[in-house]
Design a protein around this motif. Structure first.
Motif, PDB file in Angstrom:
ATOM      1  N   PHE A  99     -21.865 -21.439   5.434  1.00  0.00           N
ATOM      2  CA  PHE A  99     -23.025 -22.191   4.976  1.00  0.00           C
ATOM      3  C   PHE A  99     -22.843 -23.634   5.398  1.00  0.00           C
ATOM      4  O   PHE A  99     -21.819 -24.243   5.134  1.00  0.00           O
ATOM      5  CB  PHE A  99     -23.151 -22.113   3.454  1.00  0.00           C
ATOM      6  N   SER A 100     -23.837 -24.139   6.056  1.00  0.00           N
ATOM      7  CA  SER A 100     -23.773 -25.511   6.506  1.00  0.00           C
ATOM      8  C   SER A 100     -25.166 -26.104   6.455  1.00  0.00           C
ATOM      9  O   SER A 100     -26.161 -25.415   6.705  1.00  0.00           O
ATOM     10  CB  SER A 100     -23.230 -25.573   7.937  1.00  0.00           C
ATOM     11  N   LEU A 101     -25.245 -27.370   6.121  1.00  0.00           N
ATOM     12  CA  LEU A 101     -26.533 -28.033   6.092  1.00  0.00           C
ATOM     13  C   LEU A 101     -27.125 -28.178   7.487  1.00  0.00           C
ATOM     14  O   LEU A 101     -28.331 -28.347   7.637  1.00  0.00           O
ATOM     15  CB  LEU A 101     -26.416 -29.404   5.429  1.00  0.00           C
ATOM     16  N   SER A 102     -26.308 -28.080   8.491  1.00  0.00           N
ATOM     17  CA  SER A 102     -26.818 -28.233   9.853  1.00  0.00           C
ATOM     18  C   SER A 102     -27.671 -27.041  10.284  1.00  0.00           C
ATOM     19  O   SER A 102     -28.371 -27.122  11.287  1.00  0.00           O
ATOM     20  CB  SER A 102     -25.661 -28.427  10.823  1.00  0.00           C
ATOM     21  N   HIS A 103     -27.622 -25.933   9.541  1.00  0.00           N
ATOM     22  CA  HIS A 103     -28.449 -24.782   9.873  1.00  0.00           C
ATOM     23  C   HIS A 103     -29.901 -24.973   9.453  1.00  0.00           C
ATOM     24  O   HIS A 103     -30.761 -24.209   9.862  1.00  0.00           O
ATOM     25  CB  HIS A 103     -27.884 -23.518   9.228  1.00  0.00           C
ATOM     26  N   PHE A 104     -30.172 -25.955   8.643  1.00  0.00           N
ATOM     27  CA  PHE A 104     -31.536 -26.208   8.197  1.00  0.00           C
ATOM     28  C   PHE A 104     -32.225 -27.155   9.173  1.00  0.00           C
ATOM     29  O   PHE A 104     -31.633 -28.127   9.639  1.00  0.00           O
ATOM     30  CB  PHE A 104     -31.550 -26.829   6.801  1.00  0.00           C
ATOM     31  N   ALA A 105     -33.490 -26.883   9.444  1.00  0.00           N
ATOM     32  CA  ALA A 105     -34.244 -27.730  10.370  1.00  0.00           C
ATOM     33  C   ALA A 105     -34.603 -29.067   9.714  1.00  0.00           C
ATOM     34  O   ALA A 105     -34.597 -30.102  10.376  1.00  0.00           O
ATOM     35  CB  ALA A 105     -35.507 -27.012  10.817  1.00  0.00           C
ATOM     36  N   TYR A 106     -34.920 -29.035   8.430  1.00  0.00           N
ATOM     37  CA  TYR A 106     -35.322 -30.246   7.708  1.00  0.00           C
ATOM     38  C   TYR A 106     -34.474 -30.365   6.444  1.00  0.00           C
ATOM     39  O   TYR A 106     -34.877 -29.921   5.367  1.00  0.00           O
ATOM     40  CB  TYR A 106     -36.807 -30.184   7.343  1.00  0.00           C
ATOM     41  N   GLN A 107     -33.303 -30.976   6.584  1.00  0.00           N
ATOM     42  CA  GLN A 107     -32.379 -31.062   5.456  1.00  0.00           C
ATOM     43  C   GLN A 107     -32.916 -31.898   4.308  1.00  0.00           C
ATOM     44  O   GLN A 107     -32.537 -31.696   3.160  1.00  0.00           O
ATOM     45  CB  GLN A 107     -31.025 -31.645   5.894  1.00  0.00           C
ATOM     46  N   TYR A 108     -33.783 -32.855   4.594  1.00  0.00           N
ATOM     47  CA  TYR A 108     -34.270 -33.733   3.531  1.00  0.00           C
ATOM     48  C   TYR A 108     -35.100 -32.966   2.501  1.00  0.00           C
ATOM     49  O   TYR A 108     -35.271 -33.426   1.384  1.00  0.00           O
ATOM     50  CB  TYR A 108     -35.064 -34.916   4.107  1.00  0.00           C
ATOM     51  N   TRP A 109     -35.612 -31.779   2.849  1.00  0.00           N
ATOM     52  CA  TRP A 109     -36.326 -30.969   1.864  1.00  0.00           C
ATOM     53  C   TRP A 109     -35.389 -30.499   0.749  1.00  0.00           C
ATOM     54  O   TRP A 109     -35.831 -30.217  -0.361  1.00  0.00           O
ATOM     55  CB  TRP A 109     -36.969 -29.761   2.527  1.00  0.00           C
TER      56      TRP A 109
END
Length: 83
Positions: free
Chosen positions: A8-18
């Motif tokens: 699990f990594s935040l880099s997998h999300f396209a828009y982390q600020y959501w």
């Protein structure tokens, strides 16, 4: 990523600020819990206990929390989908 390995990594999300919206959902859950505690305290301050027994239900049902829990979980899923 191999089979059986889940990372699990935040880099997998396209828009982390959501994902910051998760803090808002946690705040909403905290406010709900505090309101439930406040409601219980206010009921104990009722001056006429005989009238309170007639007006208020004997034991609040735990099912009353289900709609709030489903809403919060739905908002969490929506947040992950948006991210």
């Amino acid at each position: 990523m191999t089979i059986g390995e889940l990372t699990f990594s935040l880099s997998h999300f396209a828009y982390q600020y959501w994902l910051a919206f998760l803090a808002v959902i946690a705040l909403a859950a905290l406010i709900y819990i505090l309101m439930q505690q406040r409601r219980r305290k206010q009921m104990l301050r009722f001056s006429n206990m005989e009238m309170l027994e007639k007006v208020a239900p004997k034991q609040p049902k735990p099912w009353r929390h289900i709609p709030v829990a489903v809403t919060l979980v739905g908002l969490m899923f929506l947040t992950f989908a948006a991210a």
